[in-house]
Design a protein around this motif. Structure first.
Motif, mmCIF file in Angstrom:
data_model
loop_
_atom_site.group_PDB
_atom_site.id
_atom_site.type_symbol
_atom_site.label_atom_id
_atom_site.label_comp_id
_atom_site.label_asym_id
_atom_site.label_seq_id
_atom_site.Cartn_x
_atom_site.Cartn_y
_atom_site.Cartn_z
ATOM 1 N N CYS A 19 -31.883 9.169 28.070
ATOM 2 C CA CYS A 19 -32.369 7.986 28.962
ATOM 3 C C CYS A 19 -33.534 8.374 29.388
ATOM 4 N N CYS A 20 -34.424 7.461 29.807
ATOM 5 C CA CYS A 20 -35.510 7.607 30.618
ATOM 6 C C CYS A 20 -35.385 7.228 32.186
ATOM 7 N N VAL A 21 -35.768 7.966 32.930
ATOM 8 C CA VAL A 21 -35.781 7.976 34.429
ATOM 9 C C VAL A 21 -37.169 7.836 34.820
ATOM 10 N N GLY A 38 -31.268 -1.748 33.195
ATOM 11 C CA GLY A 38 -31.137 -0.560 33.801
ATOM 12 C C GLY A 38 -30.733 -0.652 35.219
ATOM 13 N N ILE A 96 -30.205 4.828 40.627
ATOM 14 C CA ILE A 96 -29.348 5.794 40.512
ATOM 15 C C ILE A 96 -29.904 7.057 41.417
ATOM 16 N N PRO A 133 -31.453 12.467 39.889
ATOM 17 C CA PRO A 133 -31.008 13.785 39.227
ATOM 18 C C PRO A 133 -31.503 15.019 39.759
ATOM 19 N N TRP A 160 -34.843 5.126 38.627
ATOM 20 C CA TRP A 160 -34.485 3.898 37.622
ATOM 21 C C TRP A 160 -34.217 4.360 36.271
ATOM 22 N N ARG A 161 -32.717 4.105 35.930
ATOM 23 C CA ARG A 161 -32.179 4.792 34.777
ATOM 24 C C ARG A 161 -32.161 3.728 33.847
ATOM 25 N N TYR A 206 -42.187 9.129 34.826
ATOM 26 C CA TYR A 206 -41.294 9.107 34.008
ATOM 27 C C TYR A 206 -40.820 10.568 33.439
ATOM 28 N N ASP A 235 -37.781 11.971 30.441
ATOM 29 C CA ASP A 235 -36.705 11.821 29.631
ATOM 30 C C ASP A 235 -35.601 12.789 29.687
ATOM 31 N N LEU A 253 -28.272 12.211 30.127
ATOM 32 C CA LEU A 253 -27.592 11.908 31.343
ATOM 33 C C LEU A 253 -26.070 11.368 30.812
#
Length: 76
Positions: A6-8, A31, A34, A37, A48-49, A71, A73, A76
């Protein structure tokens, strides 16, 4: 549950995170917000996931809204 790529997106403030969530909802960007992490250090405790394929759409929305996001990667 199996981890997936995923991209966060991270933000400088909670205000930016909430603004980003509102913009994504209005524009139909997939999205969700969250808790940040543990693998990431950022100024704000929210992120934002999204699926990696959503990143270009998300970046465009953030540019249009004047929100600076970082950003990462992750799996998760």
């Amino acid at each position: 549950m199996r981890a997936r790529p995923c991209c966060v997106a991270t933000f400088h403030s909670t205000h930016d995170a909430i603004h980003a969530e509102r913009a994504c909802t209005e524009r139909g960007v997939s999205g969700r917000l969250i808790p940040l992490p543990v693998q990431i250090n950022a100024d704000c405790g929210l992120a934002w996931r999204m699926e990696p394929s959503e990143r270009p759409t998300f970046e465009r929305a953030m540019r249009d809204e004047g929100i600076d996001a970082g950003y990462v990667d992750l799996m998760l």
